[in-house]
Design a protein around this motif. Sequence first.
Motif, PDB file in Angstrom:
ATOM      1  N   PRO A 143      50.640  41.687  26.201  1.00 36.38           N
ATOM      2  CA  PRO A 143      50.323  40.465  26.944  1.00 36.38           C
ATOM      3  C   PRO A 143      49.534  40.707  28.226  1.00 36.38           C
ATOM      4  CG  PRO A 143      52.619  40.480  26.243  1.00 36.38           C
ATOM      5  CD  PRO A 143      52.079  41.844  25.967  1.00 36.38           C
ATOM      6  N   GLN A 144      49.663  41.893  28.820  1.00 34.48           N
ATOM      7  CA  GLN A 144      48.959  42.167  30.070  1.00 34.48           C
ATOM      8  C   GLN A 144      47.488  42.506  29.846  1.00 34.48           C
ATOM      9  OE1 GLN A 144      52.280  43.281  29.658  1.00 34.48           O
ATOM     10  NE2 GLN A 144      52.614  41.437  30.840  1.00 34.48           N
ATOM     11  N   LEU A 145      47.080  42.650  28.587  1.00 31.32           N
ATOM     12  CA  LEU A 145      45.711  43.075  28.319  1.00 31.32           C
ATOM     13  C   LEU A 145      44.692  42.073  28.846  1.00 31.32           C
ATOM     14  CD1 LEU A 145      43.853  45.175  27.077  1.00 31.32           C
ATOM     15  CD2 LEU A 145      44.074  43.994  24.885  1.00 31.32           C
ATOM     16  N   SER A 146      44.954  40.789  28.675  1.00 29.81           N
ATOM     17  CA  SER A 146      44.004  39.778  29.153  1.00 29.81           C
ATOM     18  C   SER A 146      43.897  39.816  30.674  1.00 29.81           C
ATOM     19  CB  SER A 146      44.418  38.382  28.682  1.00 29.81           C
ATOM     20  OG  SER A 146      45.709  38.045  29.150  1.00 29.81           O
TER      21      SER A 146
ATOM     22  N   LEU B  10      40.584  41.383  35.428  1.00 27.01           N
ATOM     23  CA  LEU B  10      40.433  42.100  36.689  1.00 27.01           C
ATOM     24  C   LEU B  10      39.380  43.198  36.589  1.00 27.01           C
ATOM     25  CD1 LEU B  10      44.203  42.444  37.658  1.00 27.01           C
ATOM     26  CD2 LEU B  10      42.520  40.943  38.727  1.00 27.01           C
ATOM     27  N   ALA B  11      39.299  43.841  35.430  1.00 28.61           N
ATOM     28  CA  ALA B  11      38.343  44.928  35.258  1.00 28.61           C
ATOM     29  C   ALA B  11      36.908  44.433  35.347  1.00 28.61           C
ATOM     30  CB  ALA B  11      38.581  45.625  33.918  1.00 28.61           C
ATOM     31  N   ARG B  12      36.666  43.220  34.878  1.00 27.12           N
ATOM     32  CA  ARG B  12      35.303  42.670  34.941  1.00 27.12           C
ATOM     33  C   ARG B  12      34.844  42.459  36.371  1.00 27.12           C
ATOM     34  NH1 ARG B  12      37.464  39.153  30.716  1.00 27.12           N
ATOM     35  NH2 ARG B  12      36.806  39.950  28.675  1.00 27.12           N
ATOM     36  N   GLN B  13      35.776  42.388  37.299  1.00 26.59           N
ATOM     37  CA  GLN B  13      35.422  42.181  38.705  1.00 26.59           C
ATOM     38  C   GLN B  13      35.128  43.487  39.442  1.00 26.59           C
ATOM     39  OE1 GLN B  13      38.696  39.987  40.404  1.00 26.59           O
ATOM     40  NE2 GLN B  13      38.633  38.405  38.818  1.00 26.59           N
ATOM     41  N   GLN B  14      35.363  44.619  38.770  1.00 24.85           N
ATOM     42  CA  GLN B  14      35.160  45.916  39.413  1.00 24.85           C
ATOM     43  C   GLN B  14      33.713  46.375  39.263  1.00 24.85           C
ATOM     44  OE1 GLN B  14      37.912  46.873  41.119  1.00 24.85           O
ATOM     45  NE2 GLN B  14      38.725  44.979  40.220  1.00 24.85           N
ATOM     46  N   LYS B  15      33.351  47.375  40.056  1.00 26.37           N
ATOM     47  CA  LYS B  15      31.994  47.893  40.040  1.00 26.37           C
ATOM     48  C   LYS B  15      31.819  48.933  38.939  1.00 26.37           C
ATOM     49  CE  LYS B  15      31.195  47.072  44.973  1.00 26.37           C
ATOM     50  NZ  LYS B  15      30.821  47.673  46.279  1.00 26.37           N
ATOM     51  N   GLU B  16      30.560  49.291  38.695  1.00 26.33           N
ATOM     52  CA  GLU B  16      30.244  50.212  37.612  1.00 26.33           C
ATOM     53  C   GLU B  16      30.882  51.588  37.819  1.00 26.33           C
ATOM     54  OE1 GLU B  16      28.542  51.041  33.935  1.00 26.33           O
ATOM     55  OE2 GLU B  16      28.587  49.140  35.029  1.00 26.33           O
ATOM     56  N   ASP B  17      30.944  52.062  39.080  1.00 28.54           N
ATOM     57  CA  ASP B  17      31.520  53.380  39.312  1.00 28.54           C
ATOM     58  C   ASP B  17      33.020  53.398  39.017  1.00 28.54           C
ATOM     59  OD1 ASP B  17      32.125  51.749  41.413  1.00 28.54           O
ATOM     60  OD2 ASP B  17      31.684  53.195  42.991  1.00 28.54           O
ATOM     61  N   TRP B  18      33.694  52.249  39.206  1.00 26.10           N
ATOM     62  CA  TRP B  18      35.116  52.144  38.865  1.00 26.10           C
ATOM     63  C   TRP B  18      35.300  52.293  37.355  1.00 26.10           C
ATOM     64  CZ3 TRP B  18      37.943  48.983  35.670  1.00 26.10           C
ATOM     65  CH2 TRP B  18      39.321  48.972  35.832  1.00 26.10           C
ATOM     66  N   ALA B  19      34.463  51.608  36.584  1.00 25.72           N
ATOM     67  CA  ALA B  19      34.552  51.690  35.124  1.00 25.72           C
ATOM     68  C   ALA B  19      34.234  53.108  34.645  1.00 25.72           C
ATOM     69  CB  ALA B  19      33.599  50.686  34.482  1.00 25.72           C
TER      70      ALA B  19
ATOM     71  N   GLN C 137      52.359  44.882  36.579  1.00 29.06           N
ATOM     72  CA  GLN C 137      52.565  43.496  37.007  1.00 29.06           C
ATOM     73  C   GLN C 137      53.982  43.351  37.545  1.00 29.06           C
ATOM     74  OE1 GLN C 137      52.013  40.600  33.946  1.00 29.06           O
ATOM     75  NE2 GLN C 137      52.453  38.861  35.268  1.00 29.06           N
ATOM     76  N   ARG C 138      54.094  42.901  38.793  1.00 27.33           N
ATOM     77  CA  ARG C 138      55.389  42.678  39.436  1.00 27.33           C
ATOM     78  C   ARG C 138      55.382  41.276  40.017  1.00 27.33           C
ATOM     79  NH1 ARG C 138      57.071  47.350  43.241  1.00 27.33           N
ATOM     80  NH2 ARG C 138      57.349  48.299  41.171  1.00 27.33           N
ATOM     81  N   ALA C 139      56.099  40.365  39.352  1.00 29.17           N
ATOM     82  CA  ALA C 139      56.050  38.941  39.713  1.00 29.17           C
ATOM     83  C   ALA C 139      54.595  38.491  39.617  1.00 29.17           C
ATOM     84  CB  ALA C 139      56.647  38.707  41.089  1.00 29.17           C
ATOM     85  N   GLN C 140      54.006  37.986  40.688  1.00 33.59           N
ATOM     86  CA  GLN C 140      52.624  37.527  40.662  1.00 33.59           C
ATOM     87  C   GLN C 140      51.636  38.609  41.088  1.00 33.59           C
ATOM     88  OE1 GLN C 140      51.950  34.543  39.309  1.00 33.59           O
ATOM     89  NE2 GLN C 140      54.179  34.476  39.008  1.00 33.59           N
ATOM     90  N   GLU C 141      52.144  39.770  41.487  1.00 32.52           N
ATOM     91  CA  GLU C 141      51.270  40.861  41.933  1.00 32.52           C
ATOM     92  C   GLU C 141      50.824  41.696  40.741  1.00 32.52           C
ATOM     93  OE1 GLU C 141      51.370  44.752  44.931  1.00 32.52           O
ATOM     94  OE2 GLU C 141      53.203  43.640  44.459  1.00 32.52           O
ATOM     95  N   LYS C 142      49.543  42.045  40.715  1.00 30.05           N
ATOM     96  CA  LYS C 142      48.996  42.859  39.637  1.00 30.05           C
ATOM     97  C   LYS C 142      48.249  44.034  40.249  1.00 30.05           C
ATOM     98  CE  LYS C 142      48.538  38.838  36.615  1.00 30.05           C
ATOM     99  NZ  LYS C 142      49.057  37.889  37.617  1.00 30.05           N
ATOM    100  N   VAL C 143      48.621  45.245  39.852  1.00 32.72           N
ATOM    101  CA  VAL C 143      48.033  46.463  40.390  1.00 32.72           C
ATOM    102  C   VAL C 143      47.261  47.171  39.287  1.00 32.72           C
ATOM    103  CG1 VAL C 143      48.491  48.680  41.495  1.00 32.72           C
ATOM    104  CG2 VAL C 143      49.927  46.691  42.038  1.00 32.72           C
ATOM    105  N   LEU C 144      45.950  47.326  39.482  1.00 36.05           N
ATOM    106  CA  LEU C 144      45.127  48.054  38.519  1.00 36.05           C
ATOM    107  C   LEU C 144      45.350  49.550  38.655  1.00 36.05           C
ATOM    108  CD1 LEU C 144      41.669  46.208  38.632  1.00 36.05           C
ATOM    109  CD2 LEU C 144      43.147  46.470  36.634  1.00 36.05           C
ATOM    110  N   LEU C 145      45.422  50.233  37.528  1.00 35.42           N
ATOM    111  CA  LEU C 145      45.521  51.688  37.461  1.00 35.42           C
ATOM    112  C   LEU C 145      46.575  52.242  38.417  1.00 35.42           C
ATOM    113  CD1 LEU C 145      41.700  52.571  37.317  1.00 35.42           C
ATOM    114  CD2 LEU C 145      43.228  51.820  35.480  1.00 35.42           C
ATOM    115  N   PRO C 146      47.830  51.849  38.243  1.00 37.93           N
ATOM    116  CA  PRO C 146      48.888  52.342  39.135  1.00 37.93           C
ATOM    117  C   PRO C 146      49.021  53.861  39.052  1.00 37.93           C
ATOM    118  CG  PRO C 146      49.839  51.343  37.184  1.00 37.93           C
ATOM    119  CD  PRO C 146      48.370  51.031  37.143  1.00 37.93           C
TER     120      PRO C 146
END
Length: 253
Positions: free
Chosen positions: A103-106, A111-120, A185-194
């Motif tokens: 379920p977290q994939l979407s 969020l990943a689409r908002q990152q820059k090319e070097d992040w990807a 994902q913790r409540a409403q907080e979402k952390v990319l690449l923990p």
Amino acid sequence: MTVIEENAADELPDGCITASPTRAETWRAAGVETVGGIVVCSADDTLNLTAALTARKLNADVFIAARQNERRNTPMFRAAPVDLAVLSGYIVAAEVLRIIRAPQLSYFLRLARQQKEDWAHALLMTMREHIGDDTVESWSVAIDRTEAEAVVAALRAGRVVKVGDLMCAPDNRALRLQAVPLLLQRAQEKVLLPGDDVPLAEGDRLLFCGREIASGRMRWTVRDDTVLAYVLDGIASNRRVPWPALPPLPSKG
């Protein structure tokens, strides 16, 4: 990007080529001899295959992705010089299945689409380092009584369990599973690449990608008290772990 469209009546972008994609001169006008990839996506399988064959004759190294409309034409697409054949009806089905399984994939993709090319690029390098070039699976783990009973019991007993602990192989904690944590994902907080040092809390949901075997081994760790104790402390034992057992879940009946 150059668009080829045979139907001149369609609303077309500037710089497009209005001609049949089954003709070699059309592909030459689009510069197919110097491009890295093409996408053939009409609603006619015969047209798509013919266009792909024409483009391949002009550029033997070009990557060809082709839309397949009818499942019965699968043998022809498999025999054709196409690198990626996509059956249109399966795209939606596969996306729905991925969301059901993870379920977290979407959330992650948004969020990943908002990152820059070097992040990807950095993420891709990390995936290649830990997973290799194999096709990856994605899965979610909820830190709750149903999916991660051992982790919940440890947390309630005051133990600290981190993301990195879940990445350890259950039979040799010195080895890392072939997986990468993508989202916490913790409540409403979402952390990319923990990171590995991020402590977990009851109610967290995590998204991972990796080899399919890593998913099963990780679920063994989060559900088995003895395995989790070994991952945390490095002591292999058949005895019950020191934290108290959780009370039974209430009956649904």
